[in-house]
Design an enzyme around this catalytic site. Structure first.
Site, PDB file in Angstrom:
ATOM      1  N   ASP A   8       0.806  -1.218   0.000  1.00 20.18           N
ATOM      2  CA  ASP A   8       0.000   0.000   0.000  1.00 20.18           C
ATOM      3  C   ASP A   8       0.838   1.266   0.000  1.00 20.18           C
ATOM      4  O   ASP A   8       1.542   1.559   0.965  1.00 20.18           O
ATOM      5  CB  ASP A   8      -0.925   0.000   1.216  1.00 20.18           C
ATOM      6  CG  ASP A   8      -1.880   1.167   1.160  1.00 20.18           C
ATOM      7  OD1 ASP A   8      -2.399   1.463   0.065  1.00 20.18           O
ATOM      8  OD2 ASP A   8      -2.092   1.812   2.184  1.00 20.18           O
ATOM      9  N   ASP A  42      -1.552   6.535  -6.712  1.00 23.11           N
ATOM     10  CA  ASP A  42      -1.840   5.506  -5.708  1.00 23.11           C
ATOM     11  C   ASP A  42      -2.017   4.159  -6.399  1.00 23.11           C
ATOM     12  O   ASP A  42      -2.814   4.031  -7.333  1.00 23.11           O
ATOM     13  CB  ASP A  42      -3.098   5.876  -4.925  1.00 23.11           C
ATOM     14  CG  ASP A  42      -3.415   4.870  -3.839  1.00 23.11           C
ATOM     15  OD1 ASP A  42      -2.473   4.443  -3.136  1.00 23.11           O
ATOM     16  OD2 ASP A  42      -4.591   4.493  -3.688  1.00 23.11           O
TER      17      ASP A  42
END
Length: 408
Positions: free
Chosen positions: A79, A287
């Site tokens: 992440d 992201d």
């Protein structure tokens, strides 16, 4: 082992949660069901990132690491929107169900609790002290999921046998929420000081990269660290990574988007317009855990208008699920002009197959969506690019490549 790493770097697999290689792959789900779930996770994740907290359900890629001496396999969500790496640990007062056995700190000789006075404790976010002066962390997320436990250090080992001692991570004794049983926790790849990117900075030089393969590819995507993560070549372009108060996120500056030859420039008219604290710099984050790209609403409107003029195949219809604004009914797909994202100093052509995606049989929709508050460059539009993060020089590089083949 770190010495051998310094000469070569590390490259390991990234496993998309919906790929046949994923432990959570459900062959009974249709391609459309998997896509809809990924789109739903993208909206949930955006809402959580806005509140500066990860939505664990939004993690799209899994990464294997080994922790302890002897090393024990863990499978965590990779992440870039989170800093602290944590896994579920024994003894567990509250744990969600996971496929792998819980990590047992009593079985590793290199496990050490972190003291409350350490910089690691301070940088781990919400932390407190127990009666033994060991640092207790607590991570809470935008969807009411949480993880809490002891902050500790242990040896981390990657595929190929490269080991790093004394890496700080959270040993979670109470964890619950929307976490998938596939994963043991989260691998924090954000920009904050507690992330493994910054903890390993002296060895990897603040560099990591990834190459995301097509979702229906039979090969895994890749993530690299150190010298293997250098992105260069005649077709590579780079843009500044903008530092902001929220150190976790990787901010870029998006100056406009072109539809074919027609460019739509983006002008920030107020603090509210950027949703990123105002100003033109750093008006979008990149992201890996968000599927869709969320554009500032006024920029999206211009892009949509240009596409409506340019797309001549198929008939325009409403998205049955109400997620997307621009959809067409066309059994043969939609012939779309190229779309280029103009980051400062770097023009990135979006992968053609990711612009319009078939969301239901015969219905294709634009995977760019408008946002009134928070802009995100999502992973669908990073496919088949080798994307390199250089945290020391504050640069992000893109190089088009076939991510189903070995990185050069």
């Amino acid at each position: 082992m770190v010495e051998s790493f310094n000469n070569g770097g590390i490259t390991v697999d990234l496993i998309h949660r919906d790929s046949p290689r994923s432990p959570s792959y459900d062959p009974s789900n249709t391609r459309f069901q998997r896509l809809r779930s990924a789109f739903d996770r993208a909206f949930s994740r955006k809402a959580s990132l806005m509140s500066s907290s990860l939505s664990p359900a939004g993690g799209e890629y899994l990464m294997k690491i080994m922790i302890g001496s002897p090393p024990v396999e863990q499978l965590g969500i990779a992440d870039t929107g989170s800093d602290l790496t944590w896994i579920q640990c024994k003894p567990c007062t509250q744990c969600y169900k996971q496929n792998l056995p819980l990590f047992d700190p009593s079985r590793t000789s290199s496990y050490r609790p972190v003291s409350c006075e350490s910089d690691q404790c301070t940088s781990s976010g919400t932390a407190s002290c127990d009666r033994h002066n060991s640092c207790q962390y607590q991570d809470s997320y935008g969807d009411n999921s949480y993880s809490s436990g002891e902050l500790a250090v242990d040896t981390f080992t990657f595929d190929g046998g490269v080991s790093f001692p004394k890496v700080a991570f959270g040993c979670g004794h109470s964890n619950d929420g929307t976490f998938s049983q596939t994963g043991s926790g989260i691998v924090g790849l954000g920009g904050g000081s507690i992330s493994i990117i910054n903890q390993l900075q002296s060895s990897i030089g603040g560099k990591f990269s990834y190459c995301l393969a097509l979702l229906n590819s039979n090969v895994s995507s890749k993530i690299s660290f150190g010298s293997s993560a250098v992105v260069g070549g005649p077709n590579a372009v780079s843009t500044p990574l903008v530092k902001k108060k929220e150190a976790t996120f990787y901010y870029l500056t998006l100056e406009g988007v072109s539809v074919g030859a027609e460019r739509v420039d983006y002008y920030v008219s107020s603090n509210k317009a950027s949703g990123m604290g105002g100003g033109d710099d750093g008006n979008i984050i990149i992201d890996s855990g968000t599927t869709l790209t969320f554009l500032p609403e006024e920029l999206y409107d211009g892009v949509e208008a240009a596409l409506v003029e340019a797309v001549t195949t198929g008939s325009r219809v409403s998205d049955p699920s109400g997620v997307f604004k621009l959809c067409y009914r066309s059994e043969g797909g939609v012939s779309s002009p190229s779309i280029t994202a103009h980051f400062r100093g770097a023009d990135v052509v979006l992968p053609q197959g990711s612009i319009f995606v078939e969301v239901e049989k015969g219905i294709v929709c634009l995977t760019l969506v408008p946002s009134q508050d928070f802009a995100i460059f999502g992973n669908l539009h990073q496919i088949n690019y080798h994307i390199g993060y250089d945290l020391l020089n504050h640069r992000l590089s893109f190089m088009p490549t076939d991510c189903s083949k070995p990185l050069q």
